[in-house]
Design an enzyme around this catalytic site. Structure first.
Site, PDB file in Angstrom:
ATOM      1  N   CYS A   7       0.837  -1.185   0.000  1.00 16.80           N
ATOM      2  CA  CYS A   7       0.000   0.000   0.000  1.00 16.80           C
ATOM      3  C   CYS A   7       0.878   1.244   0.000  1.00 16.80           C
ATOM      4  CB  CYS A   7      -0.959   0.078   1.183  1.00 16.80           C
ATOM      5  SG  CYS A   7      -2.163  -1.228   1.213  1.00 16.80           S
ATOM      6  N   ARG A  42       3.726  -0.408  -4.786  1.00 10.29           N
ATOM      7  CA  ARG A  42       3.419  -0.933  -3.454  1.00 10.29           C
ATOM      8  C   ARG A  42       2.027  -1.565  -3.401  1.00 10.29           C
ATOM      9  NH1 ARG A  42       6.963   1.406   0.487  1.00 10.29           N
ATOM     10  NH2 ARG A  42       5.527   0.603   2.027  1.00 10.29           N
ATOM     11  N   TRP A  94      -2.958  -2.510  -1.830  1.00 18.24           N
ATOM     12  CA  TRP A  94      -2.729  -3.941  -1.992  1.00 18.24           C
ATOM     13  C   TRP A  94      -3.688  -4.581  -0.997  1.00 18.24           C
ATOM     14  CZ3 TRP A  94      -1.016  -8.144   0.973  1.00 18.24           C
ATOM     15  CH2 TRP A  94      -0.683  -9.294   0.227  1.00 18.24           C
ATOM     16  N   ASN A 140      -1.981   1.937   5.838  1.00 14.55           N
ATOM     17  CA  ASN A 140      -1.163   0.811   5.375  1.00 14.55           C
ATOM     18  C   ASN A 140      -0.882  -0.048   6.595  1.00 14.55           C
ATOM     19  OD1 ASN A 140       0.703  -0.933   4.249  1.00 14.55           O
ATOM     20  ND2 ASN A 140       2.374   0.556   4.272  1.00 14.55           N
ATOM     21  N   GLY A 141      -1.125  -1.351   6.488  1.00 19.52           N
ATOM     22  CA  GLY A 141      -0.899  -2.244   7.623  1.00 19.52           C
ATOM     23  C   GLY A 141      -2.114  -3.114   7.848  1.00 19.52           C
ATOM     24  N   GLU A 175      16.655 -18.802  -7.053  1.00 14.32           N
ATOM     25  CA  GLU A 175      16.340 -17.412  -7.396  1.00 14.32           C
ATOM     26  C   GLU A 175      15.797 -17.316  -8.826  1.00 14.32           C
ATOM     27  OE1 GLU A 175      15.692 -14.832  -6.035  1.00 14.32           O
ATOM     28  OE2 GLU A 175      16.007 -13.237  -7.490  1.00 14.32           O
ATOM     29  N   LYS A 203      12.076 -15.879  -9.719  1.00 17.37           N
ATOM     30  CA  LYS A 203      11.916 -14.708 -10.588  1.00 17.37           C
ATOM     31  C   LYS A 203      11.003 -15.043 -11.760  1.00 17.37           C
ATOM     32  CE  LYS A 203      13.230 -12.195  -8.976  1.00 17.37           C
ATOM     33  NZ  LYS A 203      13.852 -11.584  -7.837  1.00 17.37           N
ATOM     34  N   GLU A 215       7.324 -15.692 -10.661  1.00 14.00           N
ATOM     35  CA  GLU A 215       6.740 -14.465 -10.115  1.00 14.00           C
ATOM     36  C   GLU A 215       6.200 -13.551 -11.208  1.00 14.00           C
ATOM     37  OE1 GLU A 215       9.800 -12.227  -8.135  1.00 14.00           O
ATOM     38  OE2 GLU A 215       8.392 -10.815  -7.252  1.00 14.00           O
ATOM     39  N   HIS A 236      15.119 -38.435  -7.162  1.00 11.57           N
ATOM     40  CA  HIS A 236      14.467 -38.966  -5.963  1.00 11.57           C
ATOM     41  C   HIS A 236      12.973 -38.634  -5.961  1.00 11.57           C
ATOM     42  CE1 HIS A 236      18.255 -40.346  -4.360  1.00 11.57           C
ATOM     43  NE2 HIS A 236      18.778 -39.190  -4.744  1.00 11.57           N
ATOM     44  N   LYS A 274       5.407  -4.587  -3.652  1.00 13.59           N
ATOM     45  CA  LYS A 274       6.742  -4.426  -3.080  1.00 13.59           C
ATOM     46  C   LYS A 274       6.605  -4.139  -1.586  1.00 13.59           C
ATOM     47  CE  LYS A 274      11.031  -3.721  -4.736  1.00 13.59           C
ATOM     48  NZ  LYS A 274      11.680  -4.779  -5.505  1.00 13.59           N
TER      49      LYS A 274
END
Ligand code: F6R
Length: 607
Positions: free
Chosen positions: A2, A27, A76, A100-101, A480, A484, A487, A503, A602
Site C-alpha cells: 500500500c 506498493r 494492496w 497501510n498495515g 532465485e 523470478k 513471479e 528422488h 513491493k
C-alpha cells in the site's frame, strides 16, 4: 505494501497526490483514491485498478475542485475484496484516512461498534480504524489519535484528516513506514522516498508511536506524552531519474541494467589497501569476535542472497551458517545465542517477518547485522549494525539489482571474516577481493547477452511448468531463477538440487519440459552434466548456463548460455543476470505487466 501520500501546501494538491501515487503504485495496484479539502468540505475520488484510471477520473470529473491539502492511497488488498467501496481513503463521521498495515483486532472492534448501532460500509480493517478515531474525537485530533491507538492492535501507517481542521494532516505509524519533509511549497508525507524525491533529497522517518501534525509550513512531531521531538534528518544520494523509467519500457529492465553501477557503489567504498574495510559503516571488527555460528534470516529473493552467503562463508571461513526463512524463524525457538551473529537481509528494510527476526535474535542475546537497501528503514534502525547496499530505489516488484548487491555484501563479509578468522592466507583474500572489484565490469559484459536470451525465452512462453537445477552455488541461483520466472511470467516452476531430481521429481520430466540447468562449478560439473543427461533422455528441453571454458557436448542441450571465464566463486553474478533476463523476456513475451505481477506488491509489511 500500500502506498500512502499526503500533501498540504500553497500549490494545487491534487496533482501532487496523483503524481505521488503514480510513483508509489508498485506498493499495490488493486485500487487507488484521494481525499482533499475543498471549500465545501472533504471530497473523495476512488477507483478500482491503476492510478492512471484515478487520474483520468480526477481530471474529467473533478478538475474544477480547488485544494491545497489532501491524502491518497494505492491499495494492496488484505481485508476486503478489490472494489471501490474497499478502496481508500475511508471516511467515518468526521474522520477521513488512508492506512497501510493490518488492524488485527478489527473484528472485535467491529462487533463493539455494532452494539452501538454503528456499521462500516466497507469490509476493511482500515475503515474500523477510522471509526475508532472518530469515536475518540471531540475537537482535538491529537488526543483522539492518542486514545484511538490504545485500542488498535496491529500495524499501521495512518494519514488522517479531520473535517474541522482544513489544511492539516495528522499521521502516526506503528510497524509500517512513513517518511516526510517540508519544502517551500508545502509539506509532504509518504510511504517511501520515491514519492518525495521530486521535492527534496532530505527527509525524516516519522518515529514509531509519534504523531505528526502536518501543515503547509511545518511538520511537528510529538510523542504520545505530548513532548515535541526533533526528527533525525536523512539524505538520499539518488535523484528523480532513479525513480523513473528513463526510456526503458519497464523498471525491471532498467534495474537489471543498473546493476554494474549498484555493484560499484556497494563494493568500491569498502575496499581499502586491497582488503575489506567496514569502518566507514561503523561495523567494528570486534563484532565478529567470539562468533561461532551465523544465522541469516530473510524472505524471498533476499533469502536467496543469504544462501549464496552460506556457501561462501562455509567454504572460506569454515563457520556454520543457517539460512532461515524469516516467517519460519520467528515462530520457532531458533538455536541462536550470544555467540551467533544474526544477519538480516532486506531490500526494503520493512518486511514484517524479517523485522521480527531482529527482535527474536536480540531476545536470545545475539548481535544483529542488517544488510539493507533503504536508508533509515525499520530494519536498519533496529539492528545493531548495518551494511547498506547501494542499489538506489528498486521499483519493479521483482528484485534484481537489490539481490545482486546483497550477494556482493555476502562476498565482502566472507572476505572480511576470512582475514579476521585467519581461515585463508591474506594474499589469497587479496586475490579474491581484486576479482570482486572486477565484477561490475563482468556484469556489464553480460548485459549484452540479452538479445540471445530474449530469443530463447520465446520458447518458454507456452510451457506449463519448468525446472531449474544446479549444485552448490548453482542450486542457490536455481532457486532465485525459478522464483523470478514464476513471479512475473506465471509459469509454474521449481528449483531442484540437480542430484535430487531422481528422488521423485524426475517423473515430471517429459517431452519438451524446459529444464534450465546451471552448471558453472568445476568441482561438480561432471555430476551436473550427468543430471542433464538424465533429463535429456526423458525429452527435456534443456537450457544450460555454464562458463565459456567448460567442455560441453553441445548435443546435450538445446541452448547454451556461456558466462565469460572467471573464478568459479564469482559465477553467481553472471548467472543471476542471465536468469533475470530469462524471467523478464518470458514475462514480456507473454504480454504481462512485468513490473507489477498480479497479487504481489513491493515491501511486504504484513505477516
Ligand atoms: C522477489 C522479491 C521478494 C523479496 C521479499 C523480501 O522478486 O522481490 O521475494 O525479496 O519480499 O523483501 P525485502 O528484501 O524488502 O525484505
Amino acid at each position: 505494501m500500500c502506498g500512502i501520500i499526503g500533501f498540504t501546501g500553497n500549490v494545487d494538491a491534487k496533482d501532487i497526490l496523483i503524481d505521488g501515487l503514480t510513483s508509489l503504485e508498485y506498493r499495490g495496484y488493486d485500487s487507488a483514491g484521494i481525499s482533499y479539502f475543498t471549500k465545501n468540505g472533504i471530497q473523495t475520488v476512488k477507483t478500482v485498478g491503476k492510478v492512471s484510471i484515478l487520474k483520468d477520473k480526477v481530471n474529467s470529473e473533478h478538475s474544477a475542485d480547488a485544494t491545497k491539502c489532501g491524502i491518497g492511497h494505492t491499495r494492496w488488498a488484505t481485508h476486503g475484496g478489490v472494489n471501490k467501496t474497499n478502496a481508500h481513503p475511508h471516511r467515518f463521521g468526521r474522520v477521513t484516512l488512508v492506512h497501510n498495515g493490518i488492524i488485527e483486532n478489527y473484528t472485535e472492534l467491529k462487533e463493539e461498534f455494532a452494539k452501538e448501532g454503528k456499521t462500516p460500509v466497507s469490509d476493511t480493517d482500515s475503515e474500523i480504524a477510522a471509526m475508532v478515531i472518530d469515536s475518540c474525537y471531540k475537537t482535538n485530533p491529537i488526543s483522539a489519535i492518542k486514545k484511538a491507538v490504545k485500542k488498535l492492535v496491529g500495524a499501521y501507517a495512518l494519514c488522517i484528516m479531520f473535517d474541522e481542521h482544513p489544511g492539516k494532516i495528522y499521521a502516526i505509524r506503528k510497524g509500517s513506514p512513513l517518511v516526510a519533509t517540508s519544502t517551500k511549497n508545502g509539506s509532504v508525507i509518504a510511504s517511501d522516498m520515491v514519492a518525495i524525491i521530486k521535492y527534496s533529497k532530505d527527509y525524516f522517518v516519522l518515529p514509531e508511536h509519534h504523531i505528526a501534525t502536518i501543515t503547509a509550513k511545518s511538520i511537528k512531531i510529538n510523542d504520545l506524552d505530548s513532548n515535541e521531538v526533533e526528527p533525525d534528518m536523512l539524505h538520499v544520494n539518488w535523484d528523480m531519474t532513479a525513480a523513473q523509467k528513463d526510456g526503458y519500457e519497464y523498471f525491471m529492465l532498467k534495474e537489471i541494467h543498473e546493476q554494474p553501477q549498484a555493484l560499484t557503489n556497494t563494493i568500491l567504498p569498502r575496499i581499502k589497501d586491497g582488503l575489506v574495510d567496514f569502518s566507514a559503516d561503523n561495523v567494528p571488527d570486534s563484532l565478529f569476535d567470539g562468533i561461532n555460528a551465523i544465522t541469516i534470516a530473510a524472505c524471498g529473493t533476499a533469502m536467496h542472497a543469504g544462501l549464496i552467503g552460506k556457501s561462501l562463508l562455509e567454504k572460506y571461513v569454515r563457520i556454520p551458517v543457517t539460512v532461515e526463512i524469516a516467517s519460519e524463524f520467528r515462530y520457532k525457538d531458533p538455536i541462536v545465542d550470544e555467540k551467533t551473529l544474526v544477519i538480516i537481509v532486506s531490500q526494503s528494510g520493512e518486511t514484517a517477518d524479517t523485522r521480527e527476526a531482529i527482535n527474536i535474535a536480540h531476545k536470545k542475546g545475539a548481535k544483529t547485522l542488517a544488510i539493507v537497501n533503504v536508508k533509515g528503514s525499520s530494519i536498519a534502525r533496529e539492528s545493531d549494525y548495518v551494511l547498506y547496499t547501494h542499489a538506489g530505489p528498486e521499483i519493479a516488484v521483482a528484485s534484481t539489482k537489490a539481490y545482486i548487491v546483497q550477494m556482493a555484501v555476502m562476498y565482502l563479509l566472507t572476505f572480511k571474516l576470512a582475514v579476521l578468522k585467519n581461515t585463508l592466507p591474506t594474499n589469497n583474500v587479496r586475490k579474491l577481493v581484486s576479482t570482486l572489484l572486477t565484477i561490475p565490469d563482468y556484469v556489464d559484459n553480460i548485459l549484452s547477452s540479452d538479445k540471445v536470451i530474449e530469443k530463447i525465452s520465446k520458447r518458454l512462453v507456452n510451457a506449463e511448468s519448468l525446472f531449474f537445477i544446479g549444485r552448490g552455488l548453482d542450486y542457490s541461483l536455481s532457486m532465485e531463477g525459478s522464483l523470478k520466472l514464476k513471479e512475473i511470467s506465471y509459469i509454474h516452476s521449481e528449483a531442484y538440487a540437480a542430484g535430487e531430481l531422481k528422488h521423485g521429481t524426475i517423473s515430471l520430466i517429459t517431452d519438451n519440459v524446459p529444464v534450465i540447468a546451471i552448471a558453472t562449478q568445476k568441482d561438480v560439473f561432471s555430476k551436473t552434466l550427468a543430471n542433464i543427461e538424465e533429463v535429456r533422455t526423458r525429452g527435456a528441453f534443456v537450457i544450460m548456463v555454464t562458463t565459456s571454458d567448460a567442455a560441453v557436448n553441445v548435443s546435450l542441450c538445446d541452448h547454451i548460455l556461456s558466462l565469460p571465464e572467471i573464478d568459479d566463486a564469482f559465477t553467481p553474478f553472471g548467472a543471476a543476470v542471465m536468469l533475470q533476463f530469462l524471467a523478464y523476456y518470458t514475462s514480456y513475451a507473454k504480454g504481462l505487466n512485468v513490473d507489477q505481477p498480479r497479487n504481489l506488491a513491493k515491501s511486504v509489511t504484513v505477516e
